[in-house]
Design an enzyme around this catalytic site. Structure first.
Site, mmCIF file in Angstrom:
data_model
loop_
_atom_site.group_PDB
_atom_site.id
_atom_site.type_symbol
_atom_site.label_atom_id
_atom_site.label_comp_id
_atom_site.label_asym_id
_atom_site.label_seq_id
_atom_site.Cartn_x
_atom_site.Cartn_y
_atom_site.Cartn_z
ATOM 1 N N SER A 71 26.446 -63.788 -48.140
ATOM 2 C CA SER A 71 26.727 -62.500 -47.497
ATOM 3 C C SER A 71 25.924 -61.362 -48.122
ATOM 4 C CB SER A 71 28.228 -62.185 -47.548
ATOM 5 O OG SER A 71 28.703 -62.195 -48.879
ATOM 6 N N HIS B 148 31.692 -78.098 -51.146
ATOM 7 C CA HIS B 148 31.844 -76.652 -50.980
ATOM 8 C C HIS B 148 33.271 -76.349 -50.538
ATOM 9 C CE1 HIS B 148 31.292 -72.599 -49.283
ATOM 10 N NE2 HIS B 148 30.271 -72.511 -50.107
ATOM 11 N N ASN C 289 21.710 -69.340 -49.055
ATOM 12 C CA ASN C 289 22.690 -70.178 -48.353
ATOM 13 C C ASN C 289 23.282 -69.452 -47.136
ATOM 14 O OD1 ASN C 289 24.464 -72.306 -47.811
ATOM 15 N ND2 ASN C 289 26.033 -71.496 -49.181
ATOM 16 N N GLU D 127 32.088 -71.797 -58.750
ATOM 17 C CA GLU D 127 32.314 -70.734 -57.774
ATOM 18 C C GLU D 127 33.787 -70.648 -57.400
ATOM 19 O OE1 GLU D 127 29.707 -69.240 -54.105
ATOM 20 O OE2 GLU D 127 30.601 -71.184 -53.711
#
Length: 231
Positions: free
Chosen positions: A202, A95, A12, A143
């Site tokens: 990341s 998200h 992602n 998440e």
């Protein structure tokens, strides 16, 4: 719904990569999906989806969002049919960086089901995950927003509890755990704790060699799968 092989992995890059850079990482992911026989979802900006689709064979092209409109009026919104035509097989919804109201989430999941687009819906906490599970998403991403990009993963207790509670509501929902994933060991922990998949942003993008880091994570999925098969 299309069959998803588990455990799966989601690459992602959000909007950190676009154009040629996004395509190059997608090509690496495509080779790894073929090499290891793993379902890899790959997200990209809307304008890159069709180009990536035309250069790949094995990854699942994934949109970062869509809106619940139908063909016709809707200037400036993301039409589900346009994503489908561009080659998208899946879509992220709710998200932390693009949260939805419950009303819009219900409508958008419905539209995705009509077009056989896989829904990956994000939940910030156990309570939200329980509520979203009742809407029947294909994949529910647990998440905690506070952990995104921190390099700190959710606790094993959190992973096991959220996965268990969601499966109690709907055993067909695939549960993904992904906060703070930076190493293969993080991915391994997620899968051995019972999740159906994981993913990273990341952790891959900040690595000196993005492709090498991605392969490390995919290898961890294979290792964890083999470990789980022993029991």
């Amino acid at each position: 719904m299309k069959k998803i092989r588990t455990p799966f992995f989601i690459v992602n890059p959000k909007s950190y990569l676009y154009g040629e850079e996004s395509l190059q990482l997608a090509l690496v992911a495509d080779k790894l999906a073929e090499k290891y026989g793993i379902d890899i979802f790959y997200t990209a900006p809307f304008t890159d989806l069709a180009n990536i689709k035309s250069h790949t064979k094995y990854i699942k092209i994934t949109a970062q969002h869509m809106d619940p409109l139908v063909p016709g009026r809707g200037m400036g919104y993301i039409l589900p049919e346009s994503l489908k035509a561009a080659g998208a097989e899946a879509v992220f919804l709710n998200h932390a960086e693009h949260s939805l109201t419950l009303t819009n989430l219900v409508k958008t999941i419905k539209r995705a089901k009509e077009l056989d687009i896989i829904t990956i819906v994000c939940a910030d906490c156990l309570e939200e995950a329980i509520a979203i599970a009742k809407l029947g998403p294909d994949i529910l991403l647990c998440e905690p927003t506070a952990l995104i990009g921190t390099g700190k993963t959710s606790s094993s207790e959190y992973m096991i509890e959220t996965t268990t509670k969601i499966k109690e509501i709907d055993k067909n929902i695939l549960v993904m755990q992904a906060s703070g994933i930076t190493t293969g060991e993080d991915v391994y922990k997620v899968i051995v704790n019972g999740a159906d998949g994981s993913g990273a942003t990341s952790g891959i993008l900040n690595a000196p060699d993005k492709g090498k880091k991605l392969e490390e994570m995919i290898q961890a999925i294979v290792k964890a799968t083999n470990e789980n098969m022993k029991y």
